[in-house]
Design an enzyme around this catalytic site. Structure first.
Site, PDB file in Angstrom:
ATOM      1  N   TYR A   1      36.700 -21.303  23.822  1.00 51.47           N
ATOM      2  CA  TYR A   1      35.900 -20.519  22.869  1.00 51.47           C
ATOM      3  C   TYR A   1      36.458 -19.089  22.764  1.00 51.47           C
ATOM      4  O   TYR A   1      36.372 -18.442  21.724  1.00 51.47           O
ATOM      5  CB  TYR A   1      34.426 -20.515  23.293  1.00 51.47           C
ATOM      6  CG  TYR A   1      33.468 -20.166  22.170  1.00 51.47           C
ATOM      7  CD1 TYR A   1      33.413 -20.927  21.003  1.00 51.47           C
ATOM      8  CD2 TYR A   1      32.618 -19.067  22.267  1.00 51.47           C
ATOM      9  CE1 TYR A   1      32.535 -20.610  19.976  1.00 51.47           C
ATOM     10  CE2 TYR A   1      31.731 -18.751  21.246  1.00 51.47           C
ATOM     11  CZ  TYR A   1      31.694 -19.525  20.109  1.00 51.47           C
ATOM     12  OH  TYR A   1      30.819 -19.203  19.094  1.00 51.47           O
TER      13      TYR A   1
ATOM     14  N   LYS B   1      30.870 -13.030  19.716  1.00 53.94           N
ATOM     15  CA  LYS B   1      29.432 -13.356  19.742  1.00 53.94           C
ATOM     16  C   LYS B   1      28.669 -12.379  20.641  1.00 53.94           C
ATOM     17  O   LYS B   1      27.507 -12.065  20.374  1.00 53.94           O
ATOM     18  CB  LYS B   1      29.201 -14.798  20.210  1.00 53.94           C
ATOM     19  CG  LYS B   1      29.652 -15.858  19.216  1.00 53.94           C
ATOM     20  CD  LYS B   1      28.975 -15.746  17.855  1.00 53.94           C
ATOM     21  CE  LYS B   1      29.217 -16.967  16.983  1.00 53.94           C
ATOM     22  NZ  LYS B   1      28.802 -16.750  15.580  1.00 53.94           N
TER      23      LYS B   1
HETATM   24  O1  0WD Z   1      28.614 -25.614  17.154  1.00 57.57           O
HETATM   25  C1  0WD Z   1      28.497 -24.910  16.169  1.00 57.57           C
HETATM   26  N1  0WD Z   1      28.874 -25.343  14.985  1.00 57.57           N
HETATM   27  C2  0WD Z   1      27.862 -23.573  16.317  1.00 57.57           C
HETATM   28  C3  0WD Z   1      28.034 -22.630  15.343  1.00 57.57           C
HETATM   29  C4  0WD Z   1      27.096 -23.290  17.538  1.00 57.57           C
HETATM   30  C5  0WD Z   1      26.513 -21.978  17.565  1.00 57.57           C
HETATM   31  C6  0WD Z   1      26.736 -21.069  16.579  1.00 57.57           C
HETATM   32  N2  0WD Z   1      27.483 -21.391  15.486  1.00 57.57           N
HETATM   33  C7  0WD Z   1      27.668 -20.376  14.455  1.00 57.57           C
HETATM   34  C8  0WD Z   1      29.079 -20.113  14.001  1.00 57.57           C
HETATM   35  O2  0WD Z   1      29.792 -19.330  14.922  1.00 57.57           O
HETATM   36  C9  0WD Z   1      28.800 -19.357  12.714  1.00 57.57           C
HETATM   37  O3  0WD Z   1      28.417 -18.022  13.000  1.00 57.57           O
HETATM   38  O4  0WD Z   1      26.997 -20.758  13.290  1.00 57.57           O
HETATM   39  C10 0WD Z   1      27.575 -20.096  12.173  1.00 57.57           C
HETATM   40  C11 0WD Z   1      27.855 -21.116  11.099  1.00 57.57           C
HETATM   41  O5  0WD Z   1      28.870 -21.976  11.511  1.00 57.57           O
HETATM   42  P1  0WD Z   1      28.973 -23.528  11.157  1.00 57.57           P
HETATM   43  O6  0WD Z   1      27.854 -23.928  10.298  1.00 57.57           O
HETATM   44  O7  0WD Z   1      29.209 -24.220  12.433  1.00 57.57           O
HETATM   45  O8  0WD Z   1      30.366 -23.606  10.384  1.00 57.57           O
HETATM   46  P2  0WD Z   1      30.820 -23.704   8.853  1.00 57.57           P
HETATM   47  O9  0WD Z   1      30.107 -24.788   8.166  1.00 57.57           O
HETATM   48  O10 0WD Z   1      32.312 -23.785   8.892  1.00 57.57           O
HETATM   49  O11 0WD Z   1      30.374 -22.309   8.230  1.00 57.57           O
HETATM   50  C12 0WD Z   1      30.932 -21.083   8.584  1.00 57.57           C
HETATM   51  C13 0WD Z   1      31.290 -20.348   7.322  1.00 57.57           C
HETATM   52  C14 0WD Z   1      32.672 -20.535   6.723  1.00 57.57           C
HETATM   53  O12 0WD Z   1      33.126 -21.695   6.625  1.00 57.57           O
HETATM   54  P3  0WD Z   1      34.738 -21.987   6.753  1.00 57.57           P
HETATM   55  O13 0WD Z   1      34.679 -23.237   7.538  1.00 57.57           O
HETATM   56  O14 0WD Z   1      35.167 -22.086   5.365  1.00 57.57           O
HETATM   57  O15 0WD Z   1      35.436 -20.855   7.511  1.00 57.57           O
HETATM   58  O16 0WD Z   1      31.430 -18.980   7.445  1.00 57.57           O
HETATM   59  C15 0WD Z   1      31.914 -18.525   6.180  1.00 57.57           C
HETATM   60  C16 0WD Z   1      32.504 -19.691   5.477  1.00 57.57           C
HETATM   61  O17 0WD Z   1      31.669 -20.171   4.470  1.00 57.57           O
HETATM   62  N3  0WD Z   1      32.949 -17.531   6.253  1.00 57.57           N
HETATM   63  C17 0WD Z   1      32.905 -16.430   5.515  1.00 57.57           C
HETATM   64  N4  0WD Z   1      31.980 -15.980   4.649  1.00 57.57           N
HETATM   65  C18 0WD Z   1      32.222 -14.815   4.044  1.00 57.57           C
HETATM   66  N5  0WD Z   1      33.320 -14.095   4.265  1.00 57.57           N
HETATM   67  C19 0WD Z   1      34.090 -15.733   5.792  1.00 57.57           C
HETATM   68  C20 0WD Z   1      34.285 -14.514   5.124  1.00 57.57           C
HETATM   69  N6  0WD Z   1      35.366 -13.757   5.320  1.00 57.57           N
HETATM   70  N7  0WD Z   1      34.816 -16.448   6.693  1.00 57.57           N
HETATM   71  C21 0WD Z   1      34.107 -17.543   6.970  1.00 57.57           C
END
Ligand code: 0WD
Length: 253
Positions: A154, A161
């Site tokens: 991680y 975080k």
């Molecule tokens: O296990 C997990 N999936 C966990 C996620 C456990 C605990 C926390 N999280 C957190 C992540 O760290 C994040 O903060 O939850 C949040 C959402 O993550 P997610 O739902 O797991 O992942 P995803 O569906 O990929 O959404 C994150 C999105 C990006 O997706 P991609 O995959 O295209 O990088 O964050 C957005 C984007 O839509 N993102 C941005 N939005 C605006 N500006 C940017 C940016 N520069 N970069 C990424």
């Protein structure tokens, strides 16, 4: 209808596996009015249909690394709605090369990028939308246990975080005088696009299933339901908190 007619911005839907998607579904079920952001055209193609599916009122471009886009997003939201009640920040990013191996090898650029998109973005989003949160409100962000403990691979995201969670506390102190609450949900691991960048993610999922008090992994629906609580008046005196939605894993020694 715990969120009836509340105007809610959802930042960070990438597809229908995203945590933000699960949150939006639960918010919709509670009567919320929704608008969705996308960081660029590629993701817009996926976000627009999702917005349509969930009755979103508009979508808008917001790459959080670009101050001009942040300002433009605020103008769009002001024109469309005039005010905002809730902002969901569900955004993080780190280079794939920084999500495996030794943390010590993180480059300056990789560190800065992870901190910018995953931690500073909450600060700039809060500053940008605070003037539109005229009736008080709630800001929610997503974090992970890797901020507190070393989780293999991680790496830089754990450090980002930790900064994000500290930012939640400082933002809560700043925004509290306007009746705006700021909290984080610390979700257990969920297989999403972002998670697929972390080496050995499946091993983490298996470990949780065996060792978490509830002996299961969490779903985006689990997170969404807790997000309803934090966005609604039910949590009216809760701010600056990190609330675990992890089947209890964090209490285990
Ligand atoms: O296990 C997990 N999936 C966990 C996620 C456990 C605990 C926390 N999280 C957190 C992540 O760290 C994040 O903060 O939850 C949040 C959402 O993550 P997610 O739902 O797991 O992942 P995803 O569906 O990929 O959404 C994150 C999105 C990006 O997706 P991609 O995959 O295209 O990088 O964050 C957005 C984007 O839509 N993102 C941005 N939005 C605006 N500006 C940017 C940016 N520069 N970069 C990424």
């Amino acid at each position: 209808m715990l969120l009836k007619d509340k105007k809610i911005l959802i930042l960070g839907v990438a597809n229908n596996k995203s945590i933000a998607y699960g949150i939006a579904q639960e918010f919709k079920a509670q009567g919320a009015r929704l608008a969705f952001s996308y960081p660029g055209e590629a993701i817009q193609k996926r976000v627009d249909p999702i917005s349509e599916e969930l009755g979103g009122e508009f979508t808008f471009r917001l790459d959080v690394t670009d101050d001009a886009q942040v300002a433009a997003a605020v103008r769009t939201v002001e024109e469309q709605w005039g005010s905002v009640d809730v902002v969901v920040h569900s955004i993080a990013f780190a280079q794939r090369e920084d999500l495996h191996g030794r943390f010590i090898d993180t480059s300056r650029e990789g560190f800065k990028l992870a901190m910018d998109i995953s931690a500073y973005s909450l600060v700039c989003v809060c500053k940008a939308f605070e003037p539109l949160m005229t009736e008080g409100g709630s800001v929610l962000t997503m974090t992970y246990y890797g901020s507190q403990k070393v989780i293999t691979n991680y790496n830089v995201m754990g450090v980002a975080k930790a900064a994000l969670e500290a930012s939640v506390r400082y933002l809560a102190a700043d925004m509290g005088e306007r009746g705006i609450r700021v909290n984080a949900v610390s979700a257990g691991p969920i297989k999403t696009l972002a998670a697929s960048g972390i080496s050995g993610f499946k091993t983490i999922l298996n470990h949780i299933e065996e060792h978490a008090p509830l002996r299961r992994n969490v779903t985006t629906q689990d997170v969404g339901r807790t997000a309803v609580f934090l966005a609604s008046d039910l949590s009216g005196a809760v701010t600056g908190e990190v609330l675990f939605v992890d089947a209890g894993y964090n209490v285990m020694g």
